[in-house]
Design a protein around this motif. Structure first.
Motif, PDB file in Angstrom:
ATOM      1  N   CYS A  44      -6.604  -3.253   5.661  1.00 42.95           N
ATOM      2  CA  CYS A  44      -6.660  -1.946   5.002  1.00 42.95           C
ATOM      3  C   CYS A  44      -7.116  -0.870   5.983  1.00 42.95           C
ATOM      4  N   THR A  46      -9.349   1.138   5.511  1.00 47.03           N
ATOM      5  CA  THR A  46     -10.818   1.207   5.482  1.00 47.03           C
ATOM      6  C   THR A  46     -11.433   0.381   6.612  1.00 47.03           C
ATOM      7  N   HIS A  66     -11.495  -6.844   2.597  1.00 43.93           N
ATOM      8  CA  HIS A  66     -11.874  -6.736   1.182  1.00 43.93           C
ATOM      9  C   HIS A  66     -10.680  -6.876   0.251  1.00 43.93           C
ATOM     10  N   GLN A  67      -9.649  -7.572   0.705  1.00 43.42           N
ATOM     11  CA  GLN A  67      -8.516  -7.881  -0.184  1.00 43.42           C
ATOM     12  C   GLN A  67      -8.294  -9.378  -0.036  1.00 43.42           C
ATOM     13  N   CYS A 153      -6.694  -3.736  -3.300  1.00 41.16           N
ATOM     14  CA  CYS A 153      -7.373  -2.519  -2.835  1.00 41.16           C
ATOM     15  C   CYS A 153      -6.634  -1.259  -3.211  1.00 41.16           C
TER      16      CYS A 153
HETATM   17 ZN   LIG Z   1      -8.980  -1.201   1.201  1.00 39.03          ZN
END
Ligand SMILES: [Zn+2]
Ligand SMILES: [Zn+2]
Length: 342
Positions: A44, A46, A66-67, A153
């Motif tokens: 991502c 992020t 975070h995915q 996400c």
């Molecule tokens: Zn993300």
């Protein structure tokens, strides 16, 4: 276990290999936690914000990601909801306190003790991770492991942005910026609100054409006037110009929802064009989106299975995480980038 860890905050231009492959002990689940064998983890934007220090981890080294999609390998003594073999996903929300006013009101995304997966706790760029079972969400069978990852996400946050508009079917929706999150919001909005007309603002001609193909009734450049005022606009850009231009197109009493963790500073002076009667008067509202709740992730996965919304993915091996990040930074997008692990 193998893991790709971040040791140091730096610009990607200075260091094209920000993550190092290391061998770490497999983490042990606490009583309320589960150990997850990771199958896939999405890559991502992020992560770039973390690596380059715009939303820095509080401690280093850290495992990003975070995915996360994986199967429960082991459940802690007091975890009863999930059992070994269950396939689950973990999104940006890793944990919250569960007791404060925000948590109790269903706004756990605003909790002071909000912890983000892969920033405040080790995430999915590894073979295993642990998490409280309450924050792991079951993945519908329709998706493969790598297809499910990107939904955790951008899609879930986009869905939250759509919820925060307070949309009613039949009222007009605008989207400014038309990247991955924008596509998803458009598809979800068309499914949930079939009588709502959607208007898309994008700098790029290809994106504008694509928006029309996906069912937008109109698309134009960022600063164009939409044909008629719009009740809601969702902004998914990193810039300020689209905010000012969107406010101009907003209907009286309309709401602009800004879906961005950070805005960049390069065009901040565009805000000086803000003209109170044109952009803000007549009870226009601006609301930002912060993080996600479990409800957003869970509802969005269900909706995606129902529509169905199957993401295009480009797979990388865990060891190739740095290549995926560099391609993402360079804007080389051929579907959502996903690490295929285990
Ligand atoms: Zn993300
Ligand atoms: Zn809380």
């Amino acid at each position: 276990m193998k893991a790709m860890v971040l040791n140091k905050i730096d610009r990607l231009e200075n260091n094209k290999k920000p993550l190092n492959l290391v061998d770490l002990p497999e983490p042990a689940p606490g009583d309320k936690e589960i150990l997850i064998k990771i199958l896939a983890c999405g890559v991502c934007h992020t992560e770039l914000d973390e690596i380059e220090g715009r939303t820095p981890p509080h401690k280093l080294p850290i495992i990003l990601g975070h995915q996360v999609v994986g199967t429960v390998e082991k459940a802690g003594r007091d975890s009863a909801r999930l059992k070994p073999g269950d396939r689950v996903g973990i999104g940006w929300i890793f944990s919250s306190c569960g007791e404060c006013r925000f948590c109790l009101e269903g706004n756990e995304n605003l909790c002071d003790q909000f912890k983000a997966t892969g920033r405040d706790a080790n995430g999915g760029y590894a073979e295993y991770m642990t998490v409280s079972e309450d924050y792991a969400i079951k993945i519908p069978d329709i998706f493969s492991d790598t297809q499910a990852a990107p939904l955790l996400c951008a899609g879930a946050v986009g869905y939250r942005a759509l919820r925060l508009t307070g949309i009613e079917d039949g009222k007009k929706l605008g989207l400014t910026g038309f990247g991955a999150s924008g596509h998803i919001v458009l598809k979800v909005a068309r499914h949930m609100y079939p009588n709502t007309e959607i208007f898309v603002f994008a700098r790029n001609q290809k994106e504008r054409l694509f928006a029309r193909e996906l069912g937008a009734v109109w698309s134009g450049d960022t600063e164009e006037n939409s044909p008629g005022r719009l009740d809601y606009i969702i902004d998914t850009t990193p810039a300020w110009k689209p905010i000012v231009e969107a406010l101009k197109n907003l209907e009286k009493g309309g709401r602009l929802v800004i879906n961005a963790i950070r805005k960049q500073d390069f065009d901040k002076d565009y805000l000086l064009k803000l003209d109170y009667p044109v952009h803000l008067w007549q009870e226009k509202e601006i609301k930002s989106v912060a993080n996600v709740t479990r409800r957003d992730v869970g509802e969005f996965l269900e909706l995606s299975a129902e529509i169905p919304l199957i993401p295009e993915v480009q797979e990388f091996r865990l060891e190739e995480a740095n290549d995926a990040l560099v391609e993402l930074k360079d804007g080389k997008i051929r579907g959502a980038k996903v690490l295929k692990i285990n």
